[in-house]
Design a protein around this motif. Sequence first.
Motif, PDB file in Angstrom:
ATOM      1  N   ARG A  13       0.808  -1.212   0.000  1.00 48.26           N
ATOM      2  CA  ARG A  13       0.000   0.000   0.000  1.00 48.26           C
ATOM      3  C   ARG A  13       0.842   1.263   0.000  1.00 48.26           C
ATOM      4  O   ARG A  13       0.373   2.305  -0.431  1.00 48.26           O
ATOM      5  N   SER A  14       2.053   1.205   0.527  1.00 42.94           N
ATOM      6  CA  SER A  14       2.870   2.410   0.607  1.00 42.94           C
ATOM      7  C   SER A  14       3.346   2.816  -0.782  1.00 42.94           C
ATOM      8  O   SER A  14       3.571   1.973  -1.658  1.00 42.94           O
ATOM      9  N   VAL A  15       3.526   4.122  -0.958  1.00 42.14           N
ATOM     10  CA  VAL A  15       3.962   4.646  -2.257  1.00 42.14           C
ATOM     11  C   VAL A  15       5.373   4.187  -2.575  1.00 42.14           C
ATOM     12  O   VAL A  15       5.678   3.817  -3.715  1.00 42.14           O
ATOM     13  N   ARG A  16       6.252   4.219  -1.569  1.00 42.20           N
ATOM     14  CA  ARG A  16       7.646   3.833  -1.835  1.00 42.20           C
ATOM     15  C   ARG A  16       7.746   2.361  -2.237  1.00 42.20           C
ATOM     16  O   ARG A  16       8.513   2.009  -3.139  1.00 42.20           O
ATOM     17  N   ALA A  17       6.965   1.477  -1.579  1.00 48.36           N
ATOM     18  CA  ALA A  17       7.016   0.061  -1.954  1.00 48.36           C
ATOM     19  C   ALA A  17       6.421  -0.153  -3.341  1.00 48.36           C
ATOM     20  O   ALA A  17       6.938  -0.943  -4.134  1.00 48.36           O
ATOM     21  N   ARG A  18       5.335   0.553  -3.643  1.00 48.63           N
ATOM     22  CA  ARG A  18       4.744   0.414  -4.974  1.00 48.63           C
ATOM     23  C   ARG A  18       5.678   0.934  -6.049  1.00 48.63           C
ATOM     24  O   ARG A  18       5.807   0.330  -7.117  1.00 48.63           O
ATOM     25  N   ALA A  19       6.309   2.058  -5.792  1.00 51.47           N
ATOM     26  CA  ALA A  19       7.248   2.608  -6.775  1.00 51.47           C
ATOM     27  C   ALA A  19       8.427   1.669  -6.977  1.00 51.47           C
ATOM     28  O   ALA A  19       8.873   1.441  -8.117  1.00 51.47           O
ATOM     29  N   ALA A  20       8.961   1.116  -5.872  1.00 51.95           N
ATOM     30  CA  ALA A  20      10.084   0.184  -5.985  1.00 51.95           C
ATOM     31  C   ALA A  20       9.673  -1.070  -6.741  1.00 51.95           C
ATOM     32  O   ALA A  20      10.426  -1.587  -7.580  1.00 51.95           O
ATOM     33  N   LEU A  21       8.466  -1.582  -6.447  1.00 52.16           N
ATOM     34  CA  LEU A  21       7.993  -2.774  -7.143  1.00 52.16           C
ATOM     35  C   LEU A  21       7.777  -2.494  -8.625  1.00 52.16           C
ATOM     36  O   LEU A  21       8.119  -3.328  -9.481  1.00 52.16           O
ATOM     37  N   ALA A  22       7.238  -1.324  -8.937  1.00 47.56           N
ATOM     38  CA  ALA A  22       7.038  -0.983 -10.349  1.00 47.56           C
ATOM     39  C   ALA A  22       8.369  -0.849 -11.082  1.00 47.56           C
ATOM     40  O   ALA A  22       8.519  -1.328 -12.217  1.00 47.56           O
ATOM     41  N   ALA A  23       9.352  -0.194 -10.446  1.00 47.87           N
ATOM     42  CA  ALA A  23      10.666  -0.052 -11.074  1.00 47.87           C
ATOM     43  C   ALA A  23      11.335  -1.406 -11.265  1.00 47.87           C
ATOM     44  O   ALA A  23      11.925  -1.682 -12.319  1.00 47.87           O
ATOM     45  N   ALA A  24      11.250  -2.278 -10.229  1.00 48.94           N
ATOM     46  CA  ALA A  24      11.862  -3.603 -10.338  1.00 48.94           C
ATOM     47  C   ALA A  24      11.169  -4.439 -11.413  1.00 48.94           C
ATOM     48  O   ALA A  24      11.825  -5.176 -12.161  1.00 48.94           O
ATOM     49  N   SER A  25       9.825  -4.325 -11.510  1.00 51.84           N
ATOM     50  CA  SER A  25       9.101  -5.086 -12.532  1.00 51.84           C
ATOM     51  C   SER A  25       9.483  -4.619 -13.935  1.00 51.84           C
ATOM     52  O   SER A  25       9.703  -5.443 -14.833  1.00 51.84           O
ATOM     53  N   THR A  26       9.578  -3.303 -14.106  1.00 48.00           N
ATOM     54  CA  THR A  26       9.990  -2.783 -15.414  1.00 48.00           C
ATOM     55  C   THR A  26      11.414  -3.217 -15.759  1.00 48.00           C
ATOM     56  O   THR A  26      11.700  -3.628 -16.894  1.00 48.00           O
ATOM     57  N   LEU A 199      19.465 -10.831 -10.917  1.00 52.50           N
ATOM     58  CA  LEU A 199      18.912 -10.823  -9.565  1.00 52.50           C
ATOM     59  C   LEU A 199      19.535  -9.723  -8.716  1.00 52.50           C
ATOM     60  O   LEU A 199      18.841  -9.026  -7.972  1.00 52.50           O
ATOM     61  N   VAL A 200      20.863  -9.591  -8.841  1.00 48.32           N
ATOM     62  CA  VAL A 200      21.533  -8.528  -8.078  1.00 48.32           C
ATOM     63  C   VAL A 200      21.043  -7.150  -8.546  1.00 48.32           C
ATOM     64  O   VAL A 200      20.785  -6.249  -7.736  1.00 48.32           O
ATOM     65  N   SER A 201      20.887  -6.991  -9.858  1.00 47.93           N
ATOM     66  CA  SER A 201      20.427  -5.703 -10.390  1.00 47.93           C
ATOM     67  C   SER A 201      19.006  -5.381  -9.923  1.00 47.93           C
ATOM     68  O   SER A 201      18.709  -4.249  -9.539  1.00 47.93           O
ATOM     69  N   LEU A 202      18.137  -6.404  -9.938  1.00 45.69           N
ATOM     70  CA  LEU A 202      16.767  -6.180  -9.480  1.00 45.69           C
ATOM     71  C   LEU A 202      16.732  -5.805  -8.004  1.00 45.69           C
ATOM     72  O   LEU A 202      15.975  -4.913  -7.592  1.00 45.69           O
ATOM     73  N   ALA A 203      17.550  -6.497  -7.200  1.00 46.02           N
ATOM     74  CA  ALA A 203      17.592  -6.165  -5.773  1.00 46.02           C
ATOM     75  C   ALA A 203      18.100  -4.738  -5.563  1.00 46.02           C
ATOM     76  O   ALA A 203      17.545  -3.983  -4.739  1.00 46.02           O
ATOM     77  N   LEU A 204      19.151  -4.365  -6.313  1.00 47.45           N
ATOM     78  CA  LEU A 204      19.678  -3.002  -6.182  1.00 47.45           C
ATOM     79  C   LEU A 204      18.661  -1.968  -6.660  1.00 47.45           C
ATOM     80  O   LEU A 204      18.475  -0.920  -6.019  1.00 47.45           O
ATOM     81  N   ILE A 205      17.999  -2.254  -7.792  1.00 48.87           N
ATOM     82  CA  ILE A 205      17.008  -1.307  -8.308  1.00 48.87           C
ATOM     83  C   ILE A 205      15.861  -1.141  -7.313  1.00 48.87           C
ATOM     84  O   ILE A 205      15.403  -0.027  -7.046  1.00 48.87           O
ATOM     85  N   PHE A 206      15.387  -2.249  -6.739  1.00 52.04           N
ATOM     86  CA  PHE A 206      14.307  -2.177  -5.758  1.00 52.04           C
ATOM     87  C   PHE A 206      14.733  -1.357  -4.546  1.00 52.04           C
ATOM     88  O   PHE A 206      14.006  -0.477  -4.083  1.00 52.04           O
ATOM     89  N   ALA A 207      15.953  -1.659  -4.030  1.00 58.38           N
ATOM     90  CA  ALA A 207      16.416  -0.967  -2.830  1.00 58.38           C
ATOM     91  C   ALA A 207      16.653   0.524  -3.106  1.00 58.38           C
ATOM     92  O   ALA A 207      16.245   1.388  -2.318  1.00 58.38           O
ATOM     93  N   VAL A 208      17.311   0.819  -4.246  1.00 58.63           N
ATOM     94  CA  VAL A 208      17.610   2.218  -4.555  1.00 58.63           C
ATOM     95  C   VAL A 208      16.305   3.005  -4.765  1.00 58.63           C
ATOM     96  O   VAL A 208      16.145   4.119  -4.261  1.00 58.63           O
ATOM     97  N   THR A 209      15.363   2.411  -5.506  1.00 57.54           N
ATOM     98  CA  THR A 209      14.089   3.097  -5.730  1.00 57.54           C
ATOM     99  C   THR A 209      13.333   3.290  -4.424  1.00 57.54           C
ATOM    100  O   THR A 209      12.754   4.358  -4.175  1.00 57.54           O
ATOM    101  N   TYR A 210      13.328   2.261  -3.583  1.00 59.02           N
ATOM    102  CA  TYR A 210      12.606   2.337  -2.310  1.00 59.02           C
ATOM    103  C   TYR A 210      13.139   3.477  -1.451  1.00 59.02           C
ATOM    104  O   TYR A 210      12.383   4.315  -0.958  1.00 59.02           O
ATOM    105  N   PHE A 211      14.468   3.496  -1.286  1.00 56.79           N
ATOM    106  CA  PHE A 211      15.043   4.517  -0.407  1.00 56.79           C
ATOM    107  C   PHE A 211      15.031   5.898  -1.074  1.00 56.79           C
ATOM    108  O   PHE A 211      14.913   6.913  -0.381  1.00 56.79           O
TER     109      PHE A 211
END
Length: 491
Positions: A13-26, A199-211
């Motif tokens: 539900r949070s914006v940061r988690a949704r944004a991170a998930l959207a960036a990682a999915s893309t 996998l490493v790139s997705l984890a980094l993208i998710f973390a960087v986008t989230y923070f």
Amino acid sequence: MNATEPRRRWWPRSVRARAALAAASTAAVLLFGIGWWVHHDVHRQSTQIAEETARVHLESLCEQLRQGVVPVPTSPIPYEVVATGRRTAVASGGALSTAYPKTHHVMPAPPVGTAALMPVTTVRIPVNRDYNPREKFDIAGGTQRVITADIGPDELRGGKAAALGVAADARLRVYVVVLPYTAEANTKITDRLLLLAGLVSLALIFAVTYFAVRIALRPVEAIRALTASVTASDPRERVTVPAATGHEITALATTINTTLQRLDNAAAQQRRFVADAAHELRSPLTTLLASLEVALAYPERTDWPATATTAARQTRRLQALAEDLLLLARLDTRIPTADPETVDLTALASRLTEQYPLTERPLTLTCDSTAPAHVHGNPDEYERLLRNLIDNAARHAAHRIQITIRNQDAWVILTVHDDGPGVPTEDAERIFERFVRLDDARSRDHGGTGLGLAIARDLAHRHRGTLTLTPRTLGACFRLRLPQAPAPAEK
């Protein structure tokens, strides 16, 4: 789960988690496409290298056979030389010589025809039961990619055919197996590296986008916390505007500060309005109560008709003030005008001119109009608007009040001009504020409540018009501007 309970959603539900998930999915979709392209390109290039290696080995074998020399296995690459009319292979090497020891030859014999270099093709050979997948030069059998070349009888003259142990008219076919091990191994290594890097790139993208989103939303959280502490009775708090110009958070903070300022102004205006209304109501009530108490205290010395007259006058004033306050409250709600009609301002102004009482002092009230002036709205509200303007003019006029109505382009222009003392330039807008009376109109019995012009302007705005004070050298001139409406069709 209870039927009344809301169904839980799987996405955050949070914006940061949704944004991170959207960036990682893309990023996952892009990385998958890149990985698929790299996988096939590596496999294609590795296969080309294996084919080139087999072709070099094929040319070496053909050169030895043309010289009448039986090739000696110097390379682990599988190959086989088959001749027409011969039941056993002329030569073989690599896995083809060890995997099928009891077989005369594995590859098919060449057909009769002209010798020519054949392209890469496929052949089907028996399954190798001793196949070792860890051995890169071993073959599994079944369908295999091979590169071939034919050597005709003309190239084996001069005893070369006899040296090879074949008939003089025999044709040789050389088979070199294109080993898939290198291409498969390279592709597997590449796939593992791509999977790990993905996998490493997705984890980094998710973390960087989230923070990153979390840091970007910190000012929003600060704005939310401060806005939550703002109340309608005390909207004096303001949010901190970031220094960066053109930033969305800057625009948000500026908009919220503007909204809070409007809320503060509205609250201050409401408090001032309540205080002014209470003050206006207290004056006639005090007069009414004092006169009644004196009359009750000294009934034998009281002029009861005068007391009743005073009470009636103050009661009428209270009634007028209450009606004005109710009208202002209705105008503040901005409810659309119910059942609007087409009104002729010329006819309305002429009727008010004829019916307006001018008994206190001699005044001349005239209406000048050349044609009907139709507007759209509520007839009662238009009558109240014009009556307020005439009442204001009557309180200040010395001898004359003139109403003028003209049709100008798509507008109806109505002016109310009196020959009174006029209005100072600095008070041209202040007189339209509620409960405002100028020095010459301080008398509460004759100067009104200070709501007439405020109500008139609100009614003008309600009908998409304007009411302004036009500068004049003598007296005051109020200019009402309203959208012109088409004349009603005759029945």
